[in-house]
Design a protein around this motif. Structure first.
Motif, PDB file in Angstrom:
ATOM      1  N   ARG A  10       0.841  -1.201   0.000  1.00  0.00           N
ATOM      2  CA  ARG A  10       0.000   0.000   0.000  1.00  0.00           C
ATOM      3  C   ARG A  10       0.875   1.248   0.000  1.00  0.00           C
ATOM      4  N   GLN A  63       2.334   1.664  -3.415  1.00  0.00           N
ATOM      5  CA  GLN A  63       1.271   2.088  -4.330  1.00  0.00           C
ATOM      6  C   GLN A  63       1.072   3.603  -4.245  1.00  0.00           C
ATOM      7  N   ASN A  64       1.302   4.152  -3.043  1.00  0.00           N
ATOM      8  CA  ASN A  64       1.139   5.587  -2.840  1.00  0.00           C
ATOM      9  C   ASN A  64       2.462   6.335  -2.921  1.00  0.00           C
ATOM     10  N   ASP A  65       3.434   5.667  -3.541  1.00  0.00           N
ATOM     11  CA  ASP A  65       4.693   6.338  -3.807  1.00  0.00           C
ATOM     12  C   ASP A  65       5.495   6.646  -2.546  1.00  0.00           C
ATOM     13  N   ILE A  97      -3.611   4.386   5.183  1.00  0.00           N
ATOM     14  CA  ILE A  97      -3.334   5.119   3.940  1.00  0.00           C
ATOM     15  C   ILE A  97      -4.560   5.068   3.028  1.00  0.00           C
ATOM     16  N   LEU A  98      -5.225   3.919   3.002  1.00  0.00           N
ATOM     17  CA  LEU A  98      -6.411   3.776   2.160  1.00  0.00           C
ATOM     18  C   LEU A  98      -7.487   4.778   2.587  1.00  0.00           C
ATOM     19  N   GLY A 124      -5.165   8.698   3.276  1.00  0.00           N
ATOM     20  CA  GLY A 124      -4.285   9.170   2.213  1.00  0.00           C
ATOM     21  C   GLY A 124      -2.834   9.302   2.635  1.00  0.00           C
ATOM     22  N   LYS A 125      -2.008   9.500   1.606  1.00  0.00           N
ATOM     23  CA  LYS A 125      -0.563   9.532   1.771  1.00  0.00           C
ATOM     24  C   LYS A 125      -0.102  10.656   2.697  1.00  0.00           C
ATOM     25  N   GLU A 126      -0.603  11.879   2.452  1.00  0.00           N
ATOM     26  CA  GLU A 126      -0.092  13.038   3.189  1.00  0.00           C
ATOM     27  C   GLU A 126      -0.319  12.891   4.683  1.00  0.00           C
TER      28      GLU A 126
END
Ligand SMILES: [Zn+2]
Length: 592
Positions: free
Chosen positions: A276, A279-281, A351-352, A355-357
């Motif tokens: 995950r 996937q979100n860099d 994260i799902l 989110g990433k931030e």
């Protein structure tokens, strides 16, 4: 090194495989004088002490002492045998190694490891095909899609599916000529049923994660059940010659570059957590896969960074892990932070959902492990009572004692004393007791140990860089046996063989013949930090004399011991003979 690849083949590979090019795959090198410098891939460092010599075609690290030629580098970084490293490079530079049938020059079969790599590759292909098969793989694919993993990511990880049949993989492998069932069991792909005396597929009705080493080579598999009645939820390959659970971190092949670049690693617990993140860099992430951290895993990480943040799905999990393996991280000099995600989220679900931030913000807010540990310990004890405060100290001090850096140790003791209202001096004295009882005394740094000039070492330097006359002089006057230092003796042996065979004394070639890595290190160090002699002939003469003298002194000491022994035992004849030998030696020594 014992192998049976002809020297001319090795030379051919060597001449085509430029060491700078090969090492540049792994290390960023910059020109510095005659050599190239970079950050050592074998230990963690901030300023480069790893040096590569294009002229001599060798590398040496002045920080950790690692060193060797191009073959050694491939062996060490890819965990290969010498033979495998040669094969690997031969392929890369298009040199054909004669097969055993050609004049029987090579005796080695492909190693067990090599065979397992091959069959793993085939198994991976099979599992991947099963996942894309609309009939067989749809249930697994739906499961993965529901969890939010797209085709692109699944392809990147080569995720597959093991069908629920008992021998689907076995039949596929048999078609591909993998028919040795015992071998397939050893490779961890099949299991043997004791009652029925037959074999069956280890992984059935599971999503399959290929487990890859740092080079992306598949060393094993993990399977996650997709129906509730299939237990356990996660199943792994057993230990094989290739797969060692204690030496593995999932995703490190993808994460290593980012970890080095950001000088920071995130350690998560599960496969899906790691995927995950990627996937979100968020690339600097590896997974422990549910095992407690081992020293070998920490060693792996340390190659890339000493800063690590451990991410847990709850305070309880973090606390439990803290009590298990954290002293290990501290004692290995890692800077450890800890992040416990809120509301029972793991990195995957967090994260799902957020989110990433938001996740990266949590990472930035992560507290140093000891800070959160101390605060928790204080919260759990009644620090208004002397007893409670003593309990806090009892829990925290053993961990502080593990910190390898003394300045940090003092800082954390201060922190503990402030927070728990404990007397700092009392803590320090308690800590000193612990420190001395749990740790070996730290070694003095190398530079401050002043070694007397070593004539044997100088002779080796001269042998490696000297002119023809100097070489011949040393060769004829000092025998291999007169080198007292076992490693230097080994190097002398190798160099003498080259002189006797009238081949140029080349560092690079000497390394192939060096039996053990320690000797190889010493050779590369000599090569990359050569001593400039103003007058070679003179230096050689002085060193030869010194070596002879110390050899004679050693012999005299031994003779004296034997003579005294004979005297005590009343063996007069023997002691007289020894006495004569002794006198001759002493006279010779005085005469120089
Ligand atoms: Zn190093």
């Amino acid at each position: 090194m014992k192998h049976s690849i002809p020297d001319h083949i090795l030379d051919e590979i060597r001449s085509r495989a430029d060491i700078v090019e090969i090492i540049s795959d792994v290390v960023q090198l910059k020109k510095a004088g005659n050599s190239m410098k970079g950050l050592c891939p074998f230990h963690s460092e901030k300023s480069p002490s790893f040096s590569v010599s294009p002229d001599k075609q060798v590398y040496h690290c002045f920080g950790c002492g690692a060193g060797g030629n191009v073959f050694r580098f491939v062996m060490e970084t890819q965990d290969l045998s010498f033979f495998e490293a040669v094969q690997n490079l031969a392929q890369r530079v298009h040199v054909t190694i004669p097969s055993p049938s050609d004049a029987g020059s090579i005796g080695s079969e492909p190693s067990e490891k090599e065979k397992i790599r091959k069959v793993n590759q085939q198994a991976r292909q099979f599992y991947e095909n099963c996942l894309s098969d609309p009939k067989m793989g749809s249930k697994a694919l739906d499961y993965l899609k529901k969890r939010g993993f797209d085709r692109e990511l699944l392809a990147r990880y080569q995720i597959g599916y093991a069908p629920s049949a008992w021998s689907a993989l076995q039949q596929n492998l048999e078609k591909k000529q993998f028919t040795d069932l015992d071998f397939l069991e050893n490779a961890g792909l099949l299991k043997k049923s004791a009652e029925r005396n037959n074999y069956y597929d280890r992984f059935r009705d599971r999503v399959i994660f290929p487990l890859k080493d740092m080079q992306g080579v598949i060393i094993g598999f993990a399977g996650r059940a997709i129906s509730d009645d299939n237990i356990p939820k996660y199943l792994n390959s057993p230990e094989t010659p290739l797969y060692k659970k204690s030496k593995f971190l999932f995703g490190l092949d993808i994460a290593k570059t980012a970890i080095r670049r950001e000088n920071h690693a995130l350690l998560v617990e599960g496969y899906f957590d790691q995927m995950r993140a990627v996937q979100n860099d968020i690339l600097n992430v590896a997974a422990t896969c549910g095992t407690a951290l081992t020293p070998l895993q920490i060693q792996l990480l340390k190659n890339f960074s000493t800063n690590v943040t451990l991410v847990f799905d709850s305070d309880a999990a973090g606390q439990a892990a803290a009590e298990k393996g954290f002293d290990l991280l501290l004692s290995q000099g890692m800077n450890v932070k800890i992040l416990c995600l809120p509301d029972g989220h793991d990195p995957d679900s967090y994260i799902l959902k957020f989110g990433k931030e938001s996740f990266l913000q949590e990472v930035r807010n992560a507290k140093p492990f000891l800070e959160s540990y101390i605060i928790k310990a204080i919260a759990q004890e009644d620090t208004s009572s002397p007893n409670g405060r003593a309990n806090v100290a009892k829990r925290v001090l053993p961990l502080i004692a593990q910190i390898s850096n003394s300045v940090e140790r003092v800082e954390w003791t201060k922190f503990l004393s402030e927070k728990a209202k404990l007397d700092e001096r009392a803590l320090m004295s308690e800590l000193r007791k612990k420190f001395h009882s749990t740790r070996p005394q730290p070694e003095l740094p190398k530079e401050t140990q002043t070694a007397p000039p070593n004539p044997e070492l100088y002779l080796i330097h001269l042998l490696m860089s000297g002119n023809e006359t100097t070489l011949r002089t040393i060769r004829s006057r000092v025998s291999v046996g007169e080198f007292q230092d076992p490693q230097l003796r080994q190097i002398a042996q190798v160099v003498y063989e080259m002189i006797d065979a009238s081949v140029p004394v080349l560092l690079d070639r000497a390394l192939d013949k060096a039996e053990d890595p320690e000797t190889a290190r010493q050779i590369t160090q000599i090569g990359l930090a050569p001593i400039e002699f103003e007058d070679q002939e003179r230096a050689a003469a002085d060193c030869i004399q010194a070596v002879k003298r110390s050899a004679a002194e050693g012999a005299i000491k031994e003779l004296k011991r034997q003579r005294n022994h004979a005297l005590e035992a009343g063996q007069m004849q023997e002691s007289r003979e020894l006495q004569i030998k002794l006198r001759n030696l002493e006279t010779a020594l005085k005469a120089g």
